[in-house]
Design an enzyme around this catalytic site. Structure first.
Site, PDB file in Angstrom:
ATOM      1  N   LYS A 195      34.111  33.222  28.164  1.00 44.64           N
ATOM      2  CA  LYS A 195      35.177  33.318  27.161  1.00 44.64           C
ATOM      3  C   LYS A 195      35.792  34.710  27.066  1.00 44.64           C
ATOM      4  O   LYS A 195      36.886  34.866  26.534  1.00 44.64           O
ATOM      5  CB  LYS A 195      34.670  32.868  25.788  1.00 44.64           C
ATOM      6  CG  LYS A 195      34.374  31.386  25.755  1.00 44.64           C
ATOM      7  CD  LYS A 195      34.305  30.841  24.349  1.00 44.64           C
ATOM      8  CE  LYS A 195      34.156  29.327  24.409  1.00 44.64           C
ATOM      9  NZ  LYS A 195      33.901  28.718  23.116  1.00 44.64           N
ATOM     10  N   LYS A 198      32.807  20.922  33.521  1.00 44.35           N
ATOM     11  CA  LYS A 198      32.383  20.021  32.441  1.00 44.35           C
ATOM     12  C   LYS A 198      33.570  19.595  31.563  1.00 44.35           C
ATOM     13  O   LYS A 198      34.547  20.327  31.439  1.00 44.35           O
ATOM     14  CB  LYS A 198      31.252  20.651  31.628  1.00 44.35           C
ATOM     15  CG  LYS A 198      31.692  21.749  30.728  1.00 44.35           C
ATOM     16  CD  LYS A 198      30.619  22.165  29.730  1.00 44.35           C
ATOM     17  CE  LYS A 198      31.257  23.218  28.838  1.00 44.35           C
ATOM     18  NZ  LYS A 198      30.565  23.634  27.694  1.00 44.35           N
ATOM     19  N   LYS A 238      36.709  20.402  25.207  1.00 46.55           N
ATOM     20  CA  LYS A 238      37.672  20.133  24.141  1.00 46.55           C
ATOM     21  C   LYS A 238      38.996  20.820  24.414  1.00 46.55           C
ATOM     22  O   LYS A 238      40.030  20.385  23.944  1.00 46.55           O
ATOM     23  CB  LYS A 238      37.131  20.694  22.819  1.00 46.55           C
ATOM     24  CG  LYS A 238      35.995  19.914  22.205  1.00 46.55           C
ATOM     25  CD  LYS A 238      35.440  20.717  21.015  1.00 46.55           C
ATOM     26  CE  LYS A 238      34.396  19.949  20.239  1.00 46.55           C
ATOM     27  NZ  LYS A 238      33.752  20.806  19.222  1.00 46.55           N
TER      28      LYS A 238
HETATM   29  P1  AMP Z   1      30.703  22.030  20.736  1.00 48.95           P
HETATM   30  O1  AMP Z   1      31.894  21.194  20.719  1.00 48.95           O
HETATM   31  O2  AMP Z   1      30.815  23.154  21.685  1.00 48.95           O
HETATM   32  O3  AMP Z   1      30.246  22.409  19.372  1.00 48.95           O
HETATM   33  O4  AMP Z   1      29.568  21.089  21.343  1.00 48.95           O
HETATM   34  C1  AMP Z   1      28.884  20.116  20.590  1.00 48.95           C
HETATM   35  C2  AMP Z   1      27.753  19.542  21.392  1.00 48.95           C
HETATM   36  O5  AMP Z   1      28.255  18.819  22.523  1.00 48.95           O
HETATM   37  C3  AMP Z   1      26.799  20.582  21.988  1.00 48.95           C
HETATM   38  O6  AMP Z   1      25.469  20.113  21.853  1.00 48.95           O
HETATM   39  C4  AMP Z   1      27.189  20.652  23.434  1.00 48.95           C
HETATM   40  O7  AMP Z   1      26.107  21.021  24.263  1.00 48.95           O
HETATM   41  C5  AMP Z   1      27.611  19.236  23.711  1.00 48.95           C
HETATM   42  N1  AMP Z   1      28.575  19.154  24.822  1.00 48.95           N
HETATM   43  C6  AMP Z   1      29.770  19.797  24.910  1.00 48.95           C
HETATM   44  N2  AMP Z   1      30.413  19.477  26.056  1.00 48.95           N
HETATM   45  C7  AMP Z   1      29.598  18.596  26.714  1.00 48.95           C
HETATM   46  C8  AMP Z   1      29.698  17.887  27.963  1.00 48.95           C
HETATM   47  N3  AMP Z   1      30.773  17.994  28.761  1.00 48.95           N
HETATM   48  N4  AMP Z   1      28.663  17.081  28.306  1.00 48.95           N
HETATM   49  C9  AMP Z   1      27.583  16.933  27.504  1.00 48.95           C
HETATM   50  N5  AMP Z   1      27.425  17.569  26.328  1.00 48.95           N
HETATM   51  C10 AMP Z   1      28.418  18.393  25.923  1.00 48.95           C
END
Ligand code: AMP
Ligand code: TRP
Length: 335
Positions: A111, A193, A196
């Site tokens: 980032k 991966k 969002k």
């Molecule tokens: P965040 O949106 O970054 O707060 O992520 C929320 C949860 O989703 C965290 O536990 C991340 O590890 C999981 N996560 C985010 N992107 C992925 C992905 N592409 N595959 C699996 N888990 C994900």
């Protein structure tokens, strides 16, 4: 009953990667654990956004939590900044962390890449995450694969502080990762991966996407040209990703799916996957629309914050005592 803690950032576009990697586990763990699920608005602030956007996203994620099956009767659901203990413990851990270890965090490096100066919040992000977890004496933290390094840092900090100030200071937590779904890849580029923030909407399936959008994204998903439906991440990342998603939503194993689709074309696999995903997401969307603008949602978050605060105050009192901080005056903390 051991305690579970996890959090999701209120940053919009919650997608099937978030669901299959983390949120699905949140639901499954509720029956035999004391679960604490947080909407981590202080983490979301590390990337600047307007007050209106942040507030809306907080309620979006809260409604999603309930829509996917988190039950506020069983689990504590609350917003991070409603509990002051996160910021307090964040500082105590900051003073026990090193710039060297924080500079090595992959997420921070990504980032802040190519920036002359990065926001300080991004650098401190993993310490605040450690505070979230340690504040609730959590034994288990369900997350996606991409959070492994942050969980390791949390463990390192807990072990370090325990060594200095007493083994009863922190519970040392473990990460919990899914077999299928821990790392859902982008549909347009299965070597990175699903995220969002990717610009291409077709790279992800958001939990609120319409059937038409879901169909478009899956039918366009990048595959390969050898026409064989087989799980092989190295050589067939696109098909492997679709098989993982299919497996995670349907409960069928990847091996069973390989057998079922032996000799079929990619089009057939994709068409069936569209149906599986649409069927899984439709009930979430119905429940979400019912609750998103309800007073009940606000009541649930207030109630959750009260319960979370009660746990948090006990931890803060214990840690302050062990670290030699304060006197117990000013707040109703009993030392
Ligand atoms: P965040 O949106 O970054 O707060 O992520 C929320 C949860 O989703 C965290 O536990 C991340 O590890 C999981 N996560 C985010 N992107 C992925 C992905 N592409 N595959 C699996 N888990 C994900
Ligand atoms: N860093 C996590 C993510 O991006 C979100 C998070 C913040 C979290 N605090 C946490 C996850 C505590 C688990 C436990 O996905």
């Amino acid at each position: 009953m051991s305690r579970v803690f996890s959090g999701v950032q209120p940053t919009g576009n919650i997608h099937i990667g978030n669901y299959l990697g983390a949120l699905k586990q949140f639901v499954d763990l509720q029956n035999d654990h004391e679960c604490v699920y947080c909407i981590v608005d202080m983490h979301a602030m590390t990337v600047p956004k307007s007050a209106e956007e942040l507030r809306n996203s907080i309620l979006d994620v809260a409604a999603l939590y309930l829509a996917i099956g988190i039950d506020p009767e069983k689990s504590i659901v609350f917003v991070q900044s409603d509990v002051p203990g996160h910021a307090e413990l964040g500082w105590m851990l900051t003073c026990n962390s090193y710039t060297g270890e924080l500079s090595r965090m992959t997420q921070y490096k990504q980032k802040s890449k190519n920036k002359e100066s990065a926001p300080t919040g991004l650098f401190m992000y993993p310490v605040l995450m450690a505070a979230d977890i340690l504040l609730y004496d959590a034994a288990l933290v369900p997350v996606g694969d991409d959070q492994k390094q942050h969980i390791e840092l949390t463990r390192d900090l807990a072990i370090r502080v325990n060594g200095k100030y007493g083994e009863d200071t922190f519970v040392v937590p473990e990460g919990s990762y899914m077999k299928s779904g821990a790392r859902v890849m982008a549909l347009d580029d299965p070597t990175s991966k699903m995220s969002k923030s990717a610009e291409n909407e077709m790279s992800r399936i958001s939990l609120m996407d319409s059937p038409a959008k879901i169909k478009k994204a899956i039918m366009r998903a990048t595959t390969d040209s050898d026409g064989i439906i087989r799980f092989d991440i190295e050589n067939k990342p696109g098909i492997s990703n679709l098989l993982s998603i299919y497996s995670a939503f349907s409960g069928k194993t990847v091996a069973d799916l390989e057998k079922e689709y032996d000799g079929s074309g990619y089009g057939t696999l994709k068409k069936d996957l569209v149906e599986v995903v649409v069927d899984a997401l439709t009930p979430f969307q119905e429940k979400y629309n019912e609750i998103r603008h309800s007073d009940e949602l606000i009541r649930i978050l207030q109630n959750g914050a009260e319960k979370a605060n009660a746990i948090s105050e006990k931890t803060i009192a214990r840690v302050k005592k062990n670290l030699g901080m304060g006197t117990g005056a000013g707040r109703k903390l009993t030392f």
